[in-house]
Design an enzyme around this catalytic site. Structure first.
Site, mmCIF file in Angstrom:
data_model
loop_
_atom_site.group_PDB
_atom_site.id
_atom_site.type_symbol
_atom_site.label_atom_id
_atom_site.label_comp_id
_atom_site.label_asym_id
_atom_site.label_seq_id
_atom_site.Cartn_x
_atom_site.Cartn_y
_atom_site.Cartn_z
ATOM 1 N N HIS A 149 0.876 -1.173 0.000
ATOM 2 C CA HIS A 149 0.000 0.000 0.000
ATOM 3 C C HIS A 149 0.913 1.221 0.000
ATOM 4 C CE1 HIS A 149 -2.837 2.926 1.734
ATOM 5 N NE2 HIS A 149 -3.823 2.078 1.484
ATOM 6 N N ASP A 226 3.294 -4.145 8.276
ATOM 7 C CA ASP A 226 2.030 -3.447 8.073
ATOM 8 C C ASP A 226 0.918 -4.459 8.349
ATOM 9 O OD1 ASP A 226 -0.280 -2.322 7.175
ATOM 10 O OD2 ASP A 226 0.524 -1.639 5.247
ATOM 11 N N GLN A 229 -4.220 -5.189 7.292
ATOM 12 C CA GLN A 229 -5.190 -6.163 6.780
ATOM 13 C C GLN A 229 -5.087 -7.496 7.515
ATOM 14 O OE1 GLN A 229 -7.634 -5.448 4.808
ATOM 15 N NE2 GLN A 229 -6.968 -3.492 3.959
ATOM 16 N N LYS A 252 -10.457 -0.138 10.457
ATOM 17 C CA LYS A 252 -10.591 -1.384 9.683
ATOM 18 C C LYS A 252 -10.962 -2.556 10.589
ATOM 19 C CE LYS A 252 -7.156 -0.013 6.237
ATOM 20 N NZ LYS A 252 -7.963 0.315 5.066
ATOM 21 N N CYS A 392 -4.746 2.315 -3.597
ATOM 22 C CA CYS A 392 -3.489 2.850 -3.050
ATOM 23 C C CYS A 392 -2.338 1.876 -3.290
ATOM 24 C CB CYS A 392 -3.609 3.181 -1.560
ATOM 25 S SG CYS A 392 -4.850 4.415 -1.220
HETATM 26 C C1 LIG Z 1 -2.339 -2.881 3.686
HETATM 27 C C2 LIG Z 1 -2.682 -1.481 4.098
HETATM 28 N N1 LIG Z 1 -1.742 -0.705 4.624
HETATM 29 C C3 LIG Z 1 -1.972 0.561 5.001
HETATM 30 C C4 LIG Z 1 -3.219 1.104 4.861
HETATM 31 C C5 LIG Z 1 -3.438 2.514 5.295
HETATM 32 O O1 LIG Z 1 -4.406 2.589 6.303
HETATM 33 P P1 LIG Z 1 -4.910 4.011 6.826
HETATM 34 O O2 LIG Z 1 -5.402 4.749 5.628
HETATM 35 O O3 LIG Z 1 -5.976 3.672 7.795
HETATM 36 O O4 LIG Z 1 -3.736 4.663 7.443
HETATM 37 C C6 LIG Z 1 -4.253 0.339 4.298
HETATM 38 C C7 LIG Z 1 -5.588 0.918 4.076
HETATM 39 O O5 LIG Z 1 -6.266 0.572 3.135
HETATM 40 C C8 LIG Z 1 -3.973 -0.993 3.921
HETATM 41 O O6 LIG Z 1 -4.918 -1.773 3.390
#
Ligand SMILES: Cc1ncc(COP(=O)(O)O)c(C=O)c1O
Length: 435
Positions: A149, A226, A229, A252, A392
């Site tokens: 992401h 990260d 998910q 999430k 993203c």
């Molecule tokens: C794998 C992953 N990393 C990071 C993020 C970023 O999350 P946030 O926008 O809540 O900071 C997301 C959000 O879709 C994600 O799916």
């Protein structure tokens, strides 16, 4: 006969439609109709919905305890501080961490920026001696993966641009798995940090954390996970995974927006320079300089997201009471149903692991001849909410030869009927657009 892999077997530890229907009653937003059809919410990968217990926890905080924390001596201040710190312990426990290893952030993105700005501060002249272990020099390498992401890519690019470090990436194979052989060649003596996603928000792939941590350890690199998910969808024990840092977002995982967390091993956090400075994170301040508190206050400057932290604790209590292993098993079933169904529709290409391979409960796909935004609007006309675009993850889409896809993502409140209604609608898309 070939045995069904353990992670795909329907077992007593999964949820089942009857229980999911009971769970749904806890989510007021899911009771509504959209475009004259019952709402089918398949966009939890972007943001999840909130059960009543979470909404009530936040409201109760404002009705009964609202006050600044760590400051006042009055009754409400003490109660608010207790609620805030109890929430930290609950959430830390949920991911297998100690309370002082969990720092509140707005979301995962902020957690990753906190890390990279702290490492940048460590790289500047005058950094504290204990911080120099995080300092980056020209030629140092920061390794990410091709499936990240943007939140776990751009902060590292920016850190590299400011320090002369270089960003390298582990490629994926055509099935959406990381190329571990390539990873072994990429991670080497100059690698300082390995940052990767536990589960891909596009491919659904669950990455082999142990193998990647082993590669990083052999190179003496720090590991950043990260867990955006994974924390909402599978049992997570960060200590057992042996990562150095991890981030996740509350929204999430059934909590409101505006709250997330950064996990770090306490020995590392207490050596890192702060990112934001100001009130509530100091020991002594003179007109010339300031001393900083240990973690977590060290990284929590200014008035915090108190009610949101309390609500996130209510959310993880809801998840724990339902059972993360059961949620994971149920979503694995839904994910397989999604992939099998989509793969059987002519003209649809599903990204990531094929049916029968492990994945989290989401599927992104391309419909030949129809733009993802049109797919999303068509599904919306049937009351079905999905995400469209590059999610993203532009470099990943480019690698797959695509610019935009449609993603259906499930959670503990989705039934097999939701998935089937979505599949029926997806099967009508090409005919509707005469593609
Ligand atoms: C794998 C992953 N990393 C990071 C993020 C970023 O999350 P946030 O926008 O809540 O900071 C997301 C959000 O879709 C994600 O799916």
């Amino acid at each position: 006969m070939v045995a069904t892999p353990a992670h795909l077997r329907r077992s007593a530890i999964t949820l089942g439609n009857d229980e999911v229907l009971r769970i749904r009653n806890d989510f007021p937003i899911l009771q509504q109709h959209v475009n004259g059809k019952p709402l089918i919410y398949l966009d939890s990968g972007a943001t999840s919905q909130n059960p009543l217990s979470v909404l009530e926890a936040e409201q109760e905080f404002y009705e009964q305890r609202n006050s600044a924390v760590h400051r006042g001596a009055h009754h409400l201040a003490v109660e608010a501080t207790e609620a805030f710190e109890n929430a930290r312990e609950t959430v830390a426990d949920f991911v297998g961490a100690e309370w002082d290893e969990l720092i509140w952030t707005s979301n995962a993105t902020e957690g990753l920026n906190l890390l990279t700005y702290s490492f940048l501060n460590a790289s500047l002249p005058g950094a504290a001696p204990e911080a120099t272990r995080f300092a980056l020099a020209p030629g140092d390498e920061l390794v990410v993966t091709e499936m990240e992401h943007h939140a776990n890519l751009i902060p590292w690019q920016e850190l590299a641009a400011r320090t002369g470090a270089v960003v390298k990436f582990i490629p994926i194979d055509d099935a959406g798995a990381l190329d571990l052989e390539a990873a072994a060649g990429i991670i080497g003596p100059r690698t300082r940090i390995l940052a990767f996603t536990h589960a891909s928000n596009v491919l659904g792939t669950i990455n082999p954390v142990a193998a990647l941590v082993a590669l990083a350890r052999s190179a003496g690199a720090l590991v950043v996970l990260d867990a955006c998910q994974s924390a909402p969808h599978l049992p997570l024990d960060l200590k057992a995974l042996d990562v150095d840092f991890a981030v996740f977002s509350g929204h999430k995982m059934l909590a409101p927006t505006g709250i997330g967390a950064l996990y770090g091993r306490s020995e590392l956090l207490n050596a890192m320079p702060p990112f934001l400075t100001g009130g509530s994170m100091i020991t002594t301040v003179t007109m010339e300089r300031a001393g900083f508190l240990p973690s977590p206050q060290r990284f929590e400057a200014g008035t915090q997201r108190i009610s949101q932290a309390v609500a996130l604790a209510a959310a993880v209590n809801y998840l724990s009471e339902t059972g993360m292993d059961r949620i994971h098993a149920w979503e694995a079933e839904l994910g397989q149903r999604l992939v099998q169904g989509l793969e059987s529709i002519p003209g649809i290409r599903v990204l990531g692991p094929a049916a029968g391979q492990e994945r989290i409960g989401l599927a992104a796909f391309d419909v030949a001849g129809v733009h993802a935004h049109d797919v999303g609007q068509f599904l919306d006309s049937r009351g079905i909410a999905v995400r469209v675009g590059h999610h993203c993850a532009q470099p990943l889409h480019r690698r797959l030869g695509l610019t935009a896809t449609t993603r259906a993502s499930t959670y503990l409140y989705n039934t097999t009927d939701d998935v089937d209604a979505f599949l029926n609608a997806a099967a009508d898309v090409r005919a509707y657009f005469q593609a």
